[in-house]
Design an enzyme around this catalytic site. Structure first.
Site, PDB file in Angstrom:
ATOM      1  N   ASP A   1      55.167  37.405  17.057  1.00  0.00           N
ATOM      2  CA  ASP A   1      53.009  36.674  16.300  1.00  0.00           C
ATOM      3  C   ASP A   1      53.039  35.561  16.819  1.00  0.00           C
ATOM      4  OD1 ASP A   1      50.861  37.231  15.438  1.00  0.00           O
ATOM      5  OD2 ASP A   1      52.023  38.209  13.511  1.00  0.00           O
ATOM      6  N   ASP A   2      51.655  35.017  17.280  1.00  0.00           N
ATOM      7  CA  ASP A   2      50.622  33.576  17.702  1.00  0.00           C
ATOM      8  C   ASP A   2      51.798  32.626  18.027  1.00  0.00           C
ATOM      9  OD1 ASP A   2      49.079  35.084  16.459  1.00  0.00           O
ATOM     10  OD2 ASP A   2      49.069  33.916  14.281  1.00  0.00           O
TER      11      ASP A   2
ATOM     12  N   CYS B   1      45.460  39.344  16.064  1.00  0.00           N
ATOM     13  CA  CYS B   1      47.393  40.615  16.538  1.00  0.00           C
ATOM     14  C   CYS B   1      46.614  42.024  16.440  1.00  0.00           C
ATOM     15  CB  CYS B   1      47.875  40.147  14.955  1.00  0.00           C
ATOM     16  SG  CYS B   1      48.119  38.839  14.454  1.00  0.00           S
TER      17      CYS B   1
ATOM     18  N   ARG C   1      48.075  44.440  18.908  1.00  0.00           N
ATOM     19  CA  ARG C   1      48.980  46.066  18.937  1.00  0.00           C
ATOM     20  C   ARG C   1      48.606  47.364  19.126  1.00  0.00           C
ATOM     21  NH1 ARG C   1      52.406  43.238  14.946  1.00  0.00           N
ATOM     22  NH2 ARG C   1      51.867  40.886  15.375  1.00  0.00           N
TER      23      ARG C   1
ATOM     24  N   LYS D   1      56.174  43.795  11.921  1.00  0.00           N
ATOM     25  CA  LYS D   1      54.911  43.692  11.896  1.00  0.00           C
ATOM     26  C   LYS D   1      53.627  44.790  12.172  1.00  0.00           C
ATOM     27  CE  LYS D   1      50.825  40.816  12.072  1.00  0.00           C
ATOM     28  NZ  LYS D   1      49.979  40.191  12.248  1.00  0.00           N
TER      29      LYS D   1
ATOM     30  N   HIS E   1      50.688  46.154  11.262  1.00  0.00           N
ATOM     31  CA  HIS E   1      49.156  45.823  11.231  1.00  0.00           C
ATOM     32  C   HIS E   1      48.226  46.846  11.965  1.00  0.00           C
ATOM     33  CE1 HIS E   1      47.270  41.516  10.695  1.00  0.00           C
ATOM     34  NE2 HIS E   1      46.264  42.455  10.139  1.00  0.00           N
TER      35      HIS E   1
ATOM     36  N   SER F   1      49.883  41.042   8.177  1.00  0.00           N
ATOM     37  CA  SER F   1      50.346  39.694   8.460  1.00  0.00           C
ATOM     38  C   SER F   1      50.508  38.821   7.491  1.00  0.00           C
ATOM     39  CB  SER F   1      49.073  39.116   8.785  1.00  0.00           C
ATOM     40  OG  SER F   1      48.808  38.944  10.352  1.00  0.00           O
TER      41      SER F   1
ATOM     42  N   HIS G   1      53.831  33.872  12.572  1.00  0.00           N
ATOM     43  CA  HIS G   1      52.357  33.761  12.076  1.00  0.00           C
ATOM     44  C   HIS G   1      52.518  33.104  10.506  1.00  0.00           C
ATOM     45  CE1 HIS G   1      48.896  35.270   9.671  1.00  0.00           C
ATOM     46  NE2 HIS G   1      48.657  35.829  10.979  1.00  0.00           N
TER      47      HIS G   1
ATOM     48  N   ASP H   1      52.053  38.237  20.674  1.00  0.00           N
ATOM     49  CA  ASP H   1      51.129  39.552  20.936  1.00  0.00           C
ATOM     50  C   ASP H   1      49.156  38.971  20.857  1.00  0.00           C
ATOM     51  OD1 ASP H   1      50.564  38.341  18.539  1.00  0.00           O
ATOM     52  OD2 ASP H   1      49.714  39.489  17.331  1.00  0.00           O
ATOM     53  N   ASN H   2      49.410  37.377  21.030  1.00  0.00           N
ATOM     54  CA  ASN H   2      48.089  36.469  21.412  1.00  0.00           C
ATOM     55  C   ASN H   2      48.426  34.467  20.952  1.00  0.00           C
ATOM     56  OD1 ASN H   2      47.343  37.736  17.753  1.00  0.00           O
ATOM     57  ND2 ASN H   2      47.592  35.249  18.547  1.00  0.00           N
TER      58      ASN H   2
ATOM     59  N   LYS I   1      44.610  30.717  20.137  1.00  0.00           N
ATOM     60  CA  LYS I   1      44.174  32.155  19.078  1.00  0.00           C
ATOM     61  C   LYS I   1      42.651  32.227  19.331  1.00  0.00           C
ATOM     62  CE  LYS I   1      45.375  35.023  15.538  1.00  0.00           C
ATOM     63  NZ  LYS I   1      46.321  35.020  13.882  1.00  0.00           N
TER      64      LYS I   1
END
Ligand code: MG
Length: 461
Positions: A47-48, A87, A91, A140, A142, A165, A219, A271-272, A292
């Site tokens: 994540d991130d 996010c 996903r 996660k 989300h 998150s 994240h 994811d980003n 992001k």
């Protein structure tokens, strides 16, 4: 070829299978069905995490020996994209093979939201269930934290993780549909996810399985266990990534020890892009531009590694365009599963890219959406940033154009010298909006409403 599918009857099929050469030319879905071959799939999704935040992607400080080895034993993708720079929509696209504009999730979901991933769009887990796969989501989610949006309603046999998150409250840790801890102890999440993942692998080693492991980290707020805290030269962010690297190592070790290495495809990506405004607690997307929230490369181009001994050639590099949206059609094909009926996917089968170095991308274009706005498009080496007309009817800013092969950092706008390319990409983008929804071009000007000064407000009271 998928197009062969309806015309192949059982007799022809068995005849083809009987001859070695003929069998070799069978479409993968047919071969998978005939041989009963159903490979295992593991998708590790951070994540991130930034483009540079792995040793094998050039991090100068963060050490990731397990993921570096995974790349050395498999294939590294340099031009790999997620379908959103935040996010939830990223996903949604990964799990459904569709642009977020088609999934009902085009923005980040918050605890107050009651919506989630549209039940009409099928997930990878739902598709693989039709072929008898054991499925688990650990991490996660989300994509909606109430029924019918939780993982166990969307094709996963089990779920363990936090449903949104880790900077959102009350941050429950859930098992299936029940909260088991609140707030979740975040420092031990990566470790506990890993234990759950290894237990799932052991319990399902004799079945085909799909393990989706979307890590909560890196994240913000960052948290690492005592074993990793304060150890990395990359600070706390580095500690967190190095713990994720350890986690990937444990999973790869378990797969090897269980004797299922040659029938297990493992994919690692993020994811980003990195949350740059968090400074030392955000990652690094160099040499890409921005991170992001952005449709410049740093927001949506991700580090990606795939490993499958015997199928993916070792130590290879793929610089063709590939997407998380490709996972659903690719895994479905490898498993011999039918694609969801009634709608076209945006993702495409990339098994050729994975197994044959030199193969070309099946994508004519990739669309960079931000929310419901199509802000940019890539086709081949060209990327255009698109500006809409203002709501006042005046022309918007001129489009930007970058040659990503010569200028990965999007520094030199070459739109003026390549008007024909801009025109072609803008036409492709307009067609993309028509097919996938949303609106065209960034920078739509809103009508200005004069600001009320505090003095005026005071007078009105
Ligand atoms: Mg994210």
């Amino acid at each position: 070829m998928e197009g062969d599918r309806p015309s192949m009857n059982r007799r022809n099929f068995l005849r083809a299978l009987a001859g070695g050469a003929a069998a070799a030319s069978l479409p993968a879905w047919a071969l998978a069905k005939a041989t009963g071959e159903r490979p295992n799939f593991v998708v590790i999704f951070t994540d991130d995490q930034g483009y540079q935040d792995l040793g094998c992607f050039g991090s100068p400080k963060i050490k990731t020996p397990n993921l570096d080895r995974m790349a050395a034993e498999g294939m590294k993708f340099t031009d790999f994209y997620v379908a959103a720079s935040v996010c939830s929509p990223s996903r949604a696209a990964l799990l459904t093979g569709c642009y977020p504009s088609r999934t009902g999730v085009t923005r980040v979901l918050f605890p107050r939201d009651k919506t989630g991933l549209k039940t009409e769009t099928k997930t990878i887990a739902e598709v693989l269930k039709t072929r008898g796969y054991a499925t688990a989501c650990i991490g996660k989610w989300h994509l909606g934290h109430k029924p019918p949006h939780l993982p166990t309603f969307r094709g996963f046999d089990s779920y363990f993780g936090i449903p949104y998150s880790n900077d959102m409250r009350p941050t429950p840790l859930m098992r299936n549909t029940e909260t088991v801890e609140e707030p979740a102890n975040q420092a031990t999440l990566t470790q506990r996810y890993t234990e759950e993942a290894v237990a799932f692998l052991k319990a399902n080693k004799d079945k085909p399985f799909f393990l989706y492991l979307p890590h909560t980290m890196p994240h913000v707020p960052l948290a690492a266990s005592e074993r990793f805290k304060g150890k990395s030269a990359g600070g706390l962010y580095g500690d967190v990534i190095e713990e994720i690297d350890w986690s990937a190592g444990e999973i790869l070790k378990a797969i090897k020890e269980l004797g299922i290495d040659s029938k297990t495809l493992v994919i690692y990506t993020s994811d980003n892009g990195p949350w740059l405004s968090k400074k030392a607690h955000g990652g690094c997307s160099l040499p890409l531009r921005n991170g992001k929230f952005s449709t410049y490369e740093g927001g949506m181009r991700m580090p990606c590694i795939m490993r499958w001994p015997g199928k993916i050639p070792t130590g290879t590099l793929c610089s063709e365009m590939a997407l998380t949206m490709d996972f659903l059609p690719t895994l479905a094909k490898l498993a011999g599963a039918d694609l969801p009926a009634g709608y076209e996917l945006n993702g495409k089968d990339i098994s050729a890219l994975m197994t044959r170095p030199g193969a070309k991308t099946p994508h004519e274009a990739f669309f960079y959406y931000r929310g419901t706005t199509l802000e940019a498009i890539r086709s081949g080496k060209w990327k255009a940033i698109l500006y809409a007309k203002g709501s006042d009817g005046q022309p918007g800013r001129p489009h930007e154009l970058y040659d990503l092969k010569a200028d990965i950092s999007e520094k030199t706008n070459v739109a003026a010298e390549n008007a024909d390319v801009v025109k072609r990409l803008a036409a492709l983008a307009a067609a993309g909006v028509k097919a996938n929804g949303g609106k065209f071009g960034r920078g739509v000007r809103k009508k200005k409403t004069p600001k009320k000064t505090p003095q005026i407000r005071k007078e009105k009271r």
